[in-house]
Each structure stands twice: as structure tokens, then as C-alpha cells.
Design an enzyme around this catalytic site. Structure first.
Site, PDB file in Angstrom:
ATOM      1  N   LYS A   1       0.839  -1.205   0.000  1.00 34.20           N
ATOM      2  CA  LYS A   1       0.000   0.000   0.000  1.00 34.20           C
ATOM      3  C   LYS A   1       0.870   1.249   0.000  1.00 34.20           C
ATOM      4  O   LYS A   1       0.670   2.196  -0.764  1.00 34.20           O
ATOM      5  CB  LYS A   1      -0.891  -0.009   1.241  1.00 34.20           C
ATOM      6  CG  LYS A   1      -1.688   1.275   1.462  1.00 34.20           C
ATOM      7  CD  LYS A   1      -2.756   1.450   0.423  1.00 34.20           C
ATOM      8  CE  LYS A   1      -3.461   2.769   0.563  1.00 34.20           C
ATOM      9  NZ  LYS A   1      -4.484   2.982  -0.457  1.00 34.20           N
TER      10      LYS A   1
ATOM     11  N   CYS B   1      -3.718  10.844   1.372  1.00 35.61           N
ATOM     12  CA  CYS B   1      -3.154   9.537   0.995  1.00 35.61           C
ATOM     13  C   CYS B   1      -1.765   9.716   0.399  1.00 35.61           C
ATOM     14  O   CYS B   1      -0.767   9.439   1.035  1.00 35.61           O
ATOM     15  CB  CYS B   1      -4.067   8.859  -0.011  1.00 35.61           C
ATOM     16  SG  CYS B   1      -5.764   8.840   0.507  1.00 35.61           S
TER      17      CYS B   1
HETATM   18  N1  SAJ Z   1      -1.862  14.849  -8.783  1.00 33.65           N
HETATM   19  C1  SAJ Z   1      -1.011  15.638  -9.579  1.00 33.65           C
HETATM   20  N2  SAJ Z   1      -0.644  15.192 -10.815  1.00 33.65           N
HETATM   21  C2  SAJ Z   1      -1.090  13.992 -11.305  1.00 33.65           C
HETATM   22  C3  SAJ Z   1      -1.948  13.198 -10.477  1.00 33.65           C
HETATM   23  C4  SAJ Z   1      -2.326  13.652  -9.233  1.00 33.65           C
HETATM   24  O1  SAJ Z   1      -0.597  16.733  -9.173  1.00 33.65           O
HETATM   25  O2  SAJ Z   1      -0.746  13.652 -12.439  1.00 33.65           O
HETATM   26  C5  SAJ Z   1      -2.247  15.324  -7.447  1.00 33.65           C
HETATM   27  C6  SAJ Z   1      -3.743  15.524  -7.315  1.00 33.65           C
HETATM   28  O3  SAJ Z   1      -4.118  16.822  -7.754  1.00 33.65           O
HETATM   29  C7  SAJ Z   1      -3.936  15.370  -5.810  1.00 33.65           C
HETATM   30  C8  SAJ Z   1      -2.876  14.344  -5.425  1.00 33.65           C
HETATM   31  O4  SAJ Z   1      -1.928  14.331  -6.489  1.00 33.65           O
HETATM   32  O5  SAJ Z   1      -3.652  16.600  -5.156  1.00 33.65           O
HETATM   33  C9  SAJ Z   1      -3.433  12.935  -5.210  1.00 33.65           C
HETATM   34  O6  SAJ Z   1      -4.266  12.657  -6.273  1.00 33.65           O
HETATM   35  P1  SAJ Z   1      -4.636  11.119  -6.698  1.00 33.65           P
HETATM   36  O7  SAJ Z   1      -5.135  11.214  -8.092  1.00 33.65           O
HETATM   37  O8  SAJ Z   1      -3.504  10.226  -6.435  1.00 33.65           O
HETATM   38  O9  SAJ Z   1      -5.871  10.736  -5.795  1.00 33.65           O
HETATM   39  P2  SAJ Z   1      -6.123  10.154  -4.308  1.00 33.65           P
HETATM   40  O10 SAJ Z   1      -5.102  10.627  -3.339  1.00 33.65           O
HETATM   41  O11 SAJ Z   1      -7.549  10.459  -4.026  1.00 33.65           O
HETATM   42  O12 SAJ Z   1      -6.030   8.525  -4.475  1.00 33.65           O
HETATM   43  C10 SAJ Z   1      -4.853   7.815  -4.314  1.00 33.65           C
HETATM   44  C11 SAJ Z   1      -4.917   6.610  -5.270  1.00 33.65           C
HETATM   45  N3  SAJ Z   1      -3.642   5.920  -5.256  1.00 33.65           N
HETATM   46  C12 SAJ Z   1      -2.997   5.728  -6.448  1.00 33.65           C
HETATM   47  O13 SAJ Z   1      -3.428   6.152  -7.514  1.00 33.65           O
HETATM   48  C13 SAJ Z   1      -1.715   4.944  -6.393  1.00 33.65           C
HETATM   49  C14 SAJ Z   1      -6.019   5.662  -4.800  1.00 33.65           C
HETATM   50  O14 SAJ Z   1      -6.020   4.492  -5.594  1.00 33.65           O
HETATM   51  C15 SAJ Z   1      -5.770   5.272  -3.345  1.00 33.65           C
HETATM   52  O15 SAJ Z   1      -6.769   4.367  -2.859  1.00 33.65           O
HETATM   53  C16 SAJ Z   1      -5.811   6.517  -2.502  1.00 33.65           C
HETATM   54  O16 SAJ Z   1      -4.729   7.379  -2.941  1.00 33.65           O
HETATM   55  C17 SAJ Z   1      -5.643   6.108  -1.045  1.00 33.65           C
HETATM   56  O17 SAJ Z   1      -6.689   6.094  -0.358  1.00 33.65           O
HETATM   57  O18 SAJ Z   1      -4.534   5.712  -0.664  1.00 33.65           O
END
Ligand code: SAJ
Length: 401
Positions: A201, A255
């Protein structure tokens, strides 16, 4: 089979609902009486598409009941928060408290699973706690770790369809946990040991944080080099084996911005890239705030008046209403603190009102502003016509210009 979920938050409640939907008798436990009361009334206390109808169905059928205290069950799931103490030290006290609450209820043949994101070794620690207090249960109950990976906003689908990684303290515990999840998970159930499942994780989210940090670092380099970072990434990704993510105004949520510290705090000498990625993603928000402040000062020098500025977006990621740990919120606050009486219009289309920020409609703000700062790539912003008479700071690739 009767199952007890400890924690009815963003993950615990949806998982309890899906399990109940699949015919499992569920007792959902939360320390917050409001959450318990709302759940028993069939009212969701979280925002998750499609979940409200399912909750009403399983509550009215009696399949799911909420309470502030656990009841004797055949399986117990710890789905409580694992926040941080001050210095990024993981805090597993909620997991321990939930475990202590159910230890007196445990009987031979029961299953105990931790789903909360936890430092490596937590499941072994909880197993030791259980067997210290209930030595007669040693090797008589099944203990495992199974992290979730659902994306907020798509939880119902992902809870059923995502693959799961399931790690027991021994083979038979892994078997028992797999038997439980196979009642409602259609994704593949991958077996391993509990430490590997815990680290899996943390690895998933840390890898994403590192990838985002690479994109953010590129955006700083391109800003200095006078290169369009959006065009650069799009071209680099034409390579069949390159997949660079998108720069943003920083990394938010509880996360990706949090989980890497579970690794760096336990392995400080080894986790250099993971630690540096965290620093880069935190620094990006600071860099954006500085950029906005400098642009405002430059405007005032050239136009001999303070600018009107639109801060577009507060949420931690596009098209959601969750502002927790949002870099956009941090940047907006910093800009508001630094420039006296400039007219700052705050925009968040997914939230009706906010107890700190006075919100302005996004179209109105765009028209009125001299400087438009795109912080979050909400879909509605992409319909705003590009106006080259405005100064546009596009930190999240709305126009990709
Ligand atoms: N972000 C960027 N650039 C990107 C992608 C995301 O700046 O290309 C930023 C987003 O704006 C946000 C942050 O990163 O601020 C996190 O975004 P995220 O798309 O990773 O979304 P989360 O945090 O809601 O979900 C993540 C997911 N983990 C992965 O994709 C590996 C989800 O599957 C997990 O279940 C979740 O964390 C968790 O609960 O751990």
C-alpha cells in the site's frame, strides 16, 4: 456470518455497505455518535456517488446496523484513521484502540483484519497484543492485513472490481481473509504475507508521489527555460514506454501526501528519492504562491494600481469537493495574507459556501480578474475562453499553453 467494521469513514462505511449488500450481517462501529445516528437513519455522512441508495437498502433490510460499541461477531475489520503525530511519525493509536475494544469479544475461529494504511509491522504488533491478552487464542484465530486502493468518487465500482492484496500472519490466515473478500470482490485476490501487504500500500502511493514530483520538477525547469511543460510532457509521452504525469500546484489529500512518510520515518537512511519527492511536492505549492505574489507586485508597478486576482479552485484534486490538505487552499491563504487589500476572488465550483473563504462564481471571477490563477483542473474551467488580455498563471494545465 456476522462481521464487525471498526470505523465508518470514507472506506469503512462503503465497505460495510457493500459487504451487507452481499448478504453479510454487518455491525458498523464508530466513536462519533452523529455518524452512528445518521447511518442508522440511512443517511450518508460522506459524499460518494450511488452510496446513499445502497445504505438505505441495507439499513432498512436490517443487514447493516451502526453502533458506538462492537458486538460479538465472526470477523472484525479495523478501518480507522492512521494520522500523524507532529514530526511525520505515524500514529497507530486508533488501530490499537479499535483492536483493544474487540479483544474481549474474540473467540476461536474468528478473523481479524486491518485495512487502515499502516507502518510495516503493525499487523504483527496487533497480533502480539491480542495473544498477550488472550493467550488461549494463539493460533486459534486468523489475522491478516488487506489495504484498500479505491479512488474517492468511484468507490462502489472499485471496492468490487479492484484487485486486492491480502497478507496473513500465516498461510491459513491468508486463506481465511481471501475466503471473506471473495464473497464480494470480483477483482483478483493476491496472496502474500502481512508485512509485504502493508508495504505494498505504501509503495503504490509513494510511487505515485515520486512520479508527480518528477512532473512538478519538470514544470520548474521549463518555467526557467521558457518551455511549455504541457507540450513537453505530451511529446515525451508519445514514446511507447514513457508515462510522465501532470504537474500541479502541489500534492493534496490524505493519501499520496501522507503515506510516503510511513516509509521515510521507518527507513530514513534508505528512502532518499521518496523523501526528496515529498519535499518537491510540498515545495511546489510554496513556489506557486511566490509566483502569484511576484506577478501581483509586477502588475502594480506597471499599472499603478492593485490587481483583481481570481484564485481558481480550492479542492485537493479536480472535480471533487474535498478541500482537506489541499495545496490550492494553502496557496490562496498565503496570497491573501501577503497582499493587503488587493481584490482577491476565491473560486471553488464544487462547494456552495465555505466558512473561511467568500466564494465567487467562476465565470464572474474570470471576467473581473486582471490575473487568473488556475490551481485545480476542474472540468468547468476548461470552458472559459482564453483571453490574452489577462495575465494567466496556469499551474494545472487548463489551457496547456
Ligand atoms: N496529482 C497531480 N498530478 C497527477 C496526479 C495527481 O498533481 O498527475 C495530485 C492531485 O491533484 C492530488 C494528489 O496528487 O492533489 C493525489 O491525487 P490522486 O489522483 O492520487 O488521488 P487520491 O489521493 O484520491 O487517491 C490515491 C490513489 N492511489 C494511487 O493512484 C496509487 C487511490 O487508488 C488510493 O486508494 C488513494 O490514494 C488512497 O486512499 O490511498
Amino acid at each position: 456470518m456476522k462481521v464487525c467494521f471498526m470505523g465508518l469513514g470514507y472506506i469503512g462505511l462503503p465497505t460495510a455497505i457493500i459487504a451487507a449488500k452481499h448478504g453479510i450481517q454487518v455491525i458498523g462501529v464508530d466513536i462519533n455518535p452523529k455518524v452512528v445516528e445518521m447511518t442508522n437513519q440511512g443517511k450518508l455522512h460522506i459524499v460518494e456517488p450511488g452510496m446513499q441508495e445502497l445504505l438505505q437498502e441495507v439499513v432498512s433490510s436490517g443487514q447493516l446496523k451502526a453502533s458506538t460499541t462492537p458486538e460479538i461477531s465472526d470477523a472484525y475489520f479495523m478501518v480507522v484513521p492512521t494520522p500523524f503525530k507532529g514530526n511525520h511519525e505515524p500514529d497507530i493509536s486508533y488501530v490499537e484502540a479499535a483492536t483493544r475494544a474487540i479483544i474481549p469479544l474474540l473467540k476461536e475461529g474468528d478473523l481479524y483484519v486491518i485495512e487502515s494504511t499502516s507502518p510495516v509491522g503493525t499487523t504483527d504488533k496487533m497480533a502480539k497484543l491480542i495473544f498477550d491478552l488472550r493467550p488461549e487464542l494463539t493460533d486459534k484465530i486468523y489475522i491478516a492485513y488487506c489495504p484498500e486502493r479505491v479512488l474517492p468518487g468511484n468507490v462502489i465500482y472499485e471496492l468490487v472490481c479492484n484487485d486486492r492484496v491480502i497478507g496473513g500472519i500465516n498461510e491459513v490466515s491468508t486463506d481465511k481473509a481471501i475466503a471473506f473478500y471473495s464473497q464480494f470482490v470480483q477483482g483478483t485476490l493476491h496472496r502474500t504475507n502481512c508485512k509485504t501487504a502493508e508495504m505494498c500500500k505504501l509503495t503504490e502511493n509513494s510511487s505515485r508521489d515520486v512520479q508527480i514530483a518528477f512532473a512538478n520538477e519538470l514544470s520548474l525547469i521549463c518555467d526557467k527555460a521558457g518551455i511549455n511543460v504541457w507540450e513537453l510532457i505530451e511529446l515525451a509521452n508519445k514514446h511507447p514506454r514513457v508515462n510522465i504525469l501532470q504537474p500541479g500546484c502541489g500534492v493534496g489529500g490524505h493519501c499520496i501526501a501522507v503515506d510516503p512518510y510511513f516509509i521515510t520515518s521507518d527507513f530514513p537512511m534508505e528512502s532518499k528519492i521518496i523523501a526528496t519527492a515529498r519535499e518537491m511536492n510540498n515545495y511546489k505549492a510554496f513556489w506557486c504562491a511566490e509566483k502569484v505574489q511576484n506577478t501581483m507586485l509586477k502588475f502594480e508597478l506597471e499599472h499603478h494600481r492593485k490587481p483583481t486576482i481570481a484564485m481558481m479552485g480550492l479542492a485537493f484534486k479536480p472535480d471533487i469537493d474535498d478541500l482537506r490538505e489541499a495545496p490550492a487552499k494553502y496557496i490562496t491563504t498565503k496570497v491573501m495574507q501577503s497582499c493587503n487589500n488587493a481584490d482577491i476572488l476565491v473560486v471553488e465550483p464544487n462547494v456552495q459556501e465555505h466558512n473561511v473563504f467568500k466564494l465567487t462564481d467562476y465565470k464572474e471571477a474570470y471576467i473581473k480578474a486582471d490575473i487568473v490563477v488556475f490551481l485545480v483542473a476542474h472540468s468547468v474551467f476548461k470552458s472559459l475562453p482564453y483571453d490574452d488580455k489577462k495575465i494567466i498563471l496556469d499551474f494545472c494545465g487548463i489551457y496547456k499553453k
